[in-house]
Design an enzyme around this catalytic site. Structure first.
Site, PDB file in Angstrom:
ATOM      1  N   ASP A  10       0.872  -1.174   0.000  1.00  0.00           N
ATOM      2  CA  ASP A  10       0.000   0.000   0.000  1.00  0.00           C
ATOM      3  C   ASP A  10       0.911   1.226   0.000  1.00  0.00           C
ATOM      4  O   ASP A  10       2.115   1.115   0.227  1.00  0.00           O
ATOM      5  CB  ASP A  10      -0.880  -0.011   1.268  1.00  0.00           C
ATOM      6  CG  ASP A  10      -1.791   1.207   1.349  1.00  0.00           C
ATOM      7  OD1 ASP A  10      -2.261   1.682   0.298  1.00  0.00           O
ATOM      8  OD2 ASP A  10      -2.033   1.697   2.469  1.00  0.00           O
ATOM      9  N   SER A  11       0.322   2.397  -0.221  1.00  0.00           N
ATOM     10  CA  SER A  11       1.098   3.631  -0.149  1.00  0.00           C
ATOM     11  C   SER A  11       1.545   3.923   1.281  1.00  0.00           C
ATOM     12  O   SER A  11       2.530   4.614   1.495  1.00  0.00           O
ATOM     13  CB  SER A  11       0.272   4.804  -0.677  1.00  0.00           C
ATOM     14  OG  SER A  11      -0.922   4.921   0.067  1.00  0.00           O
ATOM     15  N   CYS A  73      -4.338  -1.319  -1.769  1.00  0.00           N
ATOM     16  CA  CYS A  73      -4.485   0.123  -1.951  1.00  0.00           C
ATOM     17  C   CYS A  73      -5.461   0.302  -3.101  1.00  0.00           C
ATOM     18  O   CYS A  73      -5.264  -0.256  -4.184  1.00  0.00           O
ATOM     19  CB  CYS A  73      -3.121   0.721  -2.299  1.00  0.00           C
ATOM     20  SG  CYS A  73      -3.185   2.407  -2.945  1.00  0.00           S
ATOM     21  N   GLU A 152      -5.522  10.339   9.339  1.00  0.00           N
ATOM     22  CA  GLU A 152      -4.110  10.446   9.738  1.00  0.00           C
ATOM     23  C   GLU A 152      -3.950  11.389  10.944  1.00  0.00           C
ATOM     24  O   GLU A 152      -3.064  11.203  11.770  1.00  0.00           O
ATOM     25  CB  GLU A 152      -3.263  10.961   8.572  1.00  0.00           C
ATOM     26  CG  GLU A 152      -3.222  10.036   7.368  1.00  0.00           C
ATOM     27  CD  GLU A 152      -2.090   9.013   7.426  1.00  0.00           C
ATOM     28  OE1 GLU A 152      -1.167   9.203   8.227  1.00  0.00           O
ATOM     29  OE2 GLU A 152      -2.161   8.022   6.671  1.00  0.00           O
ATOM     30  N   CYS A 184     -11.387   3.063  -0.046  1.00  0.00           N
ATOM     31  CA  CYS A 184     -10.057   3.514   0.392  1.00  0.00           C
ATOM     32  C   CYS A 184      -9.801   2.831   1.714  1.00  0.00           C
ATOM     33  O   CYS A 184     -10.689   2.794   2.576  1.00  0.00           O
ATOM     34  CB  CYS A 184     -10.037   5.035   0.557  1.00  0.00           C
ATOM     35  SG  CYS A 184      -8.525   5.648   1.332  1.00  0.00           S
ATOM     36  N   HIS A 186      -8.279   3.618   4.264  1.00  0.00           N
ATOM     37  CA  HIS A 186      -8.355   4.430   5.474  1.00  0.00           C
ATOM     38  C   HIS A 186      -9.789   4.544   6.010  1.00  0.00           C
ATOM     39  O   HIS A 186      -9.991   4.815   7.189  1.00  0.00           O
ATOM     40  CB  HIS A 186      -7.872   5.864   5.190  1.00  0.00           C
ATOM     41  CG  HIS A 186      -6.396   6.054   5.284  1.00  0.00           C
ATOM     42  ND1 HIS A 186      -5.537   5.596   4.322  1.00  0.00           N
ATOM     43  CD2 HIS A 186      -5.623   6.670   6.211  1.00  0.00           C
ATOM     44  CE1 HIS A 186      -4.294   5.933   4.662  1.00  0.00           C
ATOM     45  NE2 HIS A 186      -4.322   6.573   5.810  1.00  0.00           N
TER      46      HIS A 186
END
Lengths: 266, 266
Positions: A10-11, A73, A152, A184, A186
């Site tokens: 993933d990023s 991702c 984040e 996504c 997140h």
């Protein structure tokens, strides 16, 4: 071959939600996880750049002789899956198809919302995948670029996050979707806020669990499942220094992260 | 040497606020601008990684034989200025010293606030620079990671931006600062919101203008100012595809951007 590890990338930290589900379903499998934290995020970058980064991440993992690649991702899955499949003989699993499959199986009205990064939404990958399974489905997709920074920042239940969710999702609510794909890795951390904004009747689809099922099925299909009973490990690699990944990542995994090693891809 | 261009770099579009002030003050100077858009943002990354990126950006510009390097990025200025000065014989100008100088010259109470990215605030560079000029100053600094994504989203006067600014800055307001350094080149676009949250008596310091004065003074000092009267140009380079940079960048510059070329640094 069965003894080799599954490679996941993933990023950044988001793909840990996918890793967690794979670990839960396949506790006997070794895992290598790569987070490209020196170049995160992918969601605001061009398909060409994301494709280049995904190829470099895959090259890193295949040098470590993994038996399968999991693109944990959404942005990379949206734009780089075909290139990865062409480049490597290994099975390559993305998160788009599993998410689409689950959405199609749970919707009653056929009206499905999709949220993701700018890159994922612009690619149209979810719409294509959903329409392939259910040509009559009505898909509405919206980019929500502020959700990743909000996660984040740790503002999972902050008034700012509620207001942002209302700004992005009010339109979806009025369109009467009954299913929302969290496109996504997140976004699962925002489930309580999203559920509150959309109402309890909308089903939230998180690709992670369905992706783990796909991983298990594919490994079974090509006889690469590891015999159970052995001790499994997870190794973590990042491209920036490990501290931030360890801190934010432990929130994603729900437990402290084992050793994290910094590596160079470029 | 005077005929050479001034090299300016940033992680993305933010540094265009600095380029604009240099163009205004020194309309006869050629400018090369590099935005590392394939790896943006720098503000959440480690000092070591930002230092590596800054060195690569500087190497790109010096290969094009610039006469001066302007680090139009607060995070890179915070952590990489000394390395750049050691590596190159050229004058190297960052945005921290100019911002600190202006803040010290306008404060009456000596109570100065600084806002910036996580990287800039953690480095403590503004506090050090301000204390060097005014040892008795009282400096309070706060990282505001959501401001960059909010600007990039174009929510310059959105209720979410107001609520976010109140969440970050309420503490500064109660501490009674009379001066606030906008320690990130994206933040000048939020001036109206910040001024409303902090009240009209707080002076907002934008490093861009003071940095341009420093550039002019330094060029004059080392006899590298270009004779006036000639036609100046600005050339733009980015590391991801140009579209997004051109779109968001034109908001920063207040006019359409000339041709933007994609280049590779890594």
């Amino acid at each position: 071959m069965p003894d080799r590890a599954i490679g996941v990338f993933d990023s950044g930290v988001g793909g840990l939600t996918v890793l967690k589900e794979i670990q839960r379903l396949l506790p006997g499998e070794d895992l290598l996880y790569l987070g490209d934290t020196a170049r995160v995020p992918y969601g605001t970058k061009s398909p060409a750049t994301v494709r280049r980064y995904a190829m470099e991440a895959a090259a890193f993992l295949t040098r470590r002789r993994v038996k399968m690649l999991v693109v944990a991702c959404n942005t990379a899955s949206s734009v780089a899956l075909a290139d990865l499949e062409n480049q490597y003989k290994l099975p390559v699993i993305g998160v788009i198809e599993p998410g689409a499959k689950r959405a199609v199986s749970v919707t009653r009205s056929g009206r499905i919302g999709v949220i993701g990064t700018e890159g994922t939404i612009k690619s149209g990958a979810y719409t294509v995948a959903i329409k392939r399974l259910a040509p009559d489905a009505d898909v509405v997709s919206i980019a929500c670029p502020l959700f990743v920074p909000l996660v984040e920042e740790g503002w999972l239940n902050h008034p700012v996050t509620h207001l942002t969710a209302r700004a992005y999702l009010d339109n979806l609510r009025h369109l009467g979707i009954d299913t929302l794909v969290l496109g996504c890795t997140h976004y699962p951390l925002l489930k309580p806020v999203l559920q509150e904004v959309l109402g309890p009747e909308v089903i939230l689809i998180d690709s992670a669990e369905e992706t783990a099922f796909t991983v298990a099925a594919m490994l079974g299909h090509c006889h690469r499942l590891r015999p159970s009973g052995e001790i499994c490990t997870a190794q973590f690699f990042v491209t920036d220094v490990p501290e931030r990944f360890q801190r934010v990542g432990s929130e994603f995994l729900g437990c402290p992260l084992a050793t994290v090693e910094q590596v160079a891809l470029d």
